[in-house]
Motif scaffolding. Structure first.
Motif, mmCIF file in Angstrom:
data_model
loop_
_atom_site.group_PDB
_atom_site.id
_atom_site.type_symbol
_atom_site.label_atom_id
_atom_site.label_comp_id
_atom_site.label_asym_id
_atom_site.label_seq_id
_atom_site.Cartn_x
_atom_site.Cartn_y
_atom_site.Cartn_z
ATOM 1 N N LEU A 283 0.971 -1.621 0.118
ATOM 2 C CA LEU A 283 0.048 0.010 -0.011
ATOM 3 C C LEU A 283 0.616 1.525 -0.143
ATOM 4 O O LEU A 283 1.755 1.193 0.421
ATOM 5 N N TYR B 102 0.588 5.330 1.149
ATOM 6 C CA TYR B 102 -0.087 6.499 2.466
ATOM 7 C C TYR B 102 0.165 7.621 1.511
ATOM 8 O O TYR B 102 1.424 7.813 1.768
ATOM 9 N N ALA C 193 -2.403 -12.732 4.356
ATOM 10 C CA ALA C 193 -3.535 -12.740 4.526
ATOM 11 C C ALA C 193 -4.079 -11.845 4.998
ATOM 12 O O ALA C 193 -5.260 -11.335 5.600
ATOM 13 N N GLY C 194 -2.905 -10.139 5.072
ATOM 14 C CA GLY C 194 -3.595 -8.633 6.153
ATOM 15 C C GLY C 194 -3.201 -8.590 7.214
ATOM 16 O O GLY C 194 -3.734 -7.870 7.466
ATOM 17 N N LEU D 245 0.404 -3.970 9.315
ATOM 18 C CA LEU D 245 1.697 -3.923 8.225
ATOM 19 C C LEU D 245 2.538 -3.232 8.517
ATOM 20 O O LEU D 245 3.483 -2.454 9.657
ATOM 21 N N PHE E 101 -4.054 0.446 17.012
ATOM 22 C CA PHE E 101 -2.953 0.388 17.101
ATOM 23 C C PHE E 101 -2.540 1.637 17.078
ATOM 24 O O PHE E 101 -3.087 2.892 17.396
ATOM 25 N N TYR F 298 1.205 4.462 16.400
ATOM 26 C CA TYR F 298 2.652 4.410 15.894
ATOM 27 C C TYR F 298 3.589 5.641 16.326
ATOM 28 O O TYR F 298 2.384 6.622 17.258
ATOM 29 N N LEU G 118 5.472 0.829 15.311
ATOM 30 C CA LEU G 118 4.309 0.172 15.659
ATOM 31 C C LEU G 118 5.332 0.573 17.663
ATOM 32 O O LEU G 118 6.080 -0.580 17.763
ATOM 33 N N PHE H 103 -0.458 -2.199 19.912
ATOM 34 C CA PHE H 103 -1.499 -2.513 19.271
ATOM 35 C C PHE H 103 -2.401 -4.080 19.818
ATOM 36 O O PHE H 103 -1.987 -4.532 21.007
ATOM 37 N N ARG I 17 -8.265 -0.403 12.378
ATOM 38 C CA ARG I 17 -9.270 -1.598 10.669
ATOM 39 C C ARG I 17 -10.127 -2.610 11.579
ATOM 40 O O ARG I 17 -10.136 -3.032 12.989
ATOM 41 N N PRO J 216 -8.300 -9.155 9.801
ATOM 42 C CA PRO J 216 -8.086 -9.576 8.459
ATOM 43 C C PRO J 216 -8.741 -11.047 8.510
ATOM 44 O O PRO J 216 -9.386 -11.601 9.575
ATOM 45 N N MET K 194 -9.651 -5.133 2.889
ATOM 46 C CA MET K 194 -8.692 -4.969 2.481
ATOM 47 C C MET K 194 -7.986 -4.587 3.557
ATOM 48 O O MET K 194 -8.331 -4.494 5.084
ATOM 49 N N ALA K 195 -6.653 -4.492 3.575
ATOM 50 C CA ALA K 195 -5.736 -4.769 4.743
ATOM 51 C C ALA K 195 -4.993 -2.970 5.430
ATOM 52 O O ALA K 195 -4.303 -3.337 6.219
ATOM 53 N N GLY K 196 -5.826 -2.329 4.338
ATOM 54 C CA GLY K 196 -5.292 -0.952 5.207
ATOM 55 C C GLY K 196 -6.095 -0.824 6.488
ATOM 56 O O GLY K 196 -6.779 -1.205 6.776
ATOM 57 N N TYR K 197 -5.459 0.925 7.357
ATOM 58 C CA TYR K 197 -5.144 1.136 8.188
ATOM 59 C C TYR K 197 -6.342 2.510 8.030
ATOM 60 O O TYR K 197 -5.823 3.334 7.102
ATOM 61 N N PHE L 96 -5.930 6.060 9.814
ATOM 62 C CA PHE L 96 -5.380 6.839 11.365
ATOM 63 C C PHE L 96 -6.299 8.057 11.639
ATOM 64 O O PHE L 96 -6.671 9.077 10.255
#
Lengths: 112, 116
Positions: A34, A36, A96-97, A100, B33, B35, B45, B48, B94, B97, B102-105, B107
């Motif tokens: 990804l 950002y 599988a996600g 990050l 999470f 950060y 990180l 979490f 998020r 999984p 999707m895997a995105g966060y 913020f």
């Protein structure tokens, strides 16, 4: 040891030209990547992603390329605009996600 | 639209103080999470949480602790603030999984903490 690296801390580009931001990774288990974008005093916002089953993903002016054999991905911005000036973070996840892992960021400056 | 809210944009604290950074999300996300962002080091990180009352150490947990008593709230605690904890702190959340997302966060806007 950083698993995701952005070797260029900064990049300056003229408005209208192409911006190319690079990212390298070392972990072959990463399967999702990804980008950002972060403006000062704001949190990062998702820009574009790519799965390891693809080698290219395009969204408007933004295209991400993935070269699995080289463990390298790049973000292309065409044409670059002054509003694109920000810090760009590359991120990767595997299995599988899961978590990050982020790179160090590249500060892009687009000059009018 | 998911919103992640961090209670303070800027904080100035003295060395040795106990500092609480609060984060609230409104989308019923299980995962949250914390950060910190430092120039050239990217996002690292700290801690979490997979769910309420669950917490896991991240890459740099030393000097920090966390609390997750409710699903929507995840607090970062600096037990005794030190100058090397001056940084931008970012909270994210998020869905887990495998939930089809999707895997995105997402913020929050960040808290700029200065320890003097």
């Amino acid at each position: 040891d950083q698993q995701v690296k952005q070797n260029s801390p900064s990049l300056s580009v003229q408005e209208g030209r192409i911006s190319i931001l690079n990212c390298d990774y070392t972990n072959s288990m990463f399967d999702y990547f990804l980008w950002y974008k972060k403006y000062p005093a704001e949190g990062p916002t998702f820009l574009i992603s790519i799965s390891s089953i693809k080698d290219k993903n395009e969204d408007g002016r933004f295209t991400v390329f993935l070269n699995k054999s080289a463990k390298h991905l790049s973000l292309h911005i065409v044409p670059s605009q002054p509003g694109d000036s920000a810090v760009y973070f590359c991120a990767a996840s595997g299995n599988a996600g899961n978590m990050l892992t982020f790179g160090g960021g590249t500060r892009l400056m687009v000059k009018p | 639209d998911v919103k992640v809210t961090q209670s303070s944009r800027y904080l100035v604290k003295r060395t040795g103080e106990k500092v609480f950074l609060e984060c609230v999300q409104d989308m019923d996300h299980e995962n949250m999470f914390w950060y910190r962002q430092d120039p050239g080091l990217g996002l690292r990180l700290i801690y979490f949480s997979y769910d309420v009352k669950m917490k896991e150490k991240g890459d740099i947990p030393e000097g920090y602790s966390v609390s997750r008593e409710k699903k929507e709230r995840f607090s970062l605690i600096l037990e005794s603030a030190s100058t090397n904890q001056t940084s931008m702190y970012l909270c994210a959340s998020r869905y887990p999984p495998g939930t089809g997302t999707m895997a995105g966060y997402t913020f929050g806007s960040g808290t700029r903490l200065t320890v003097v």
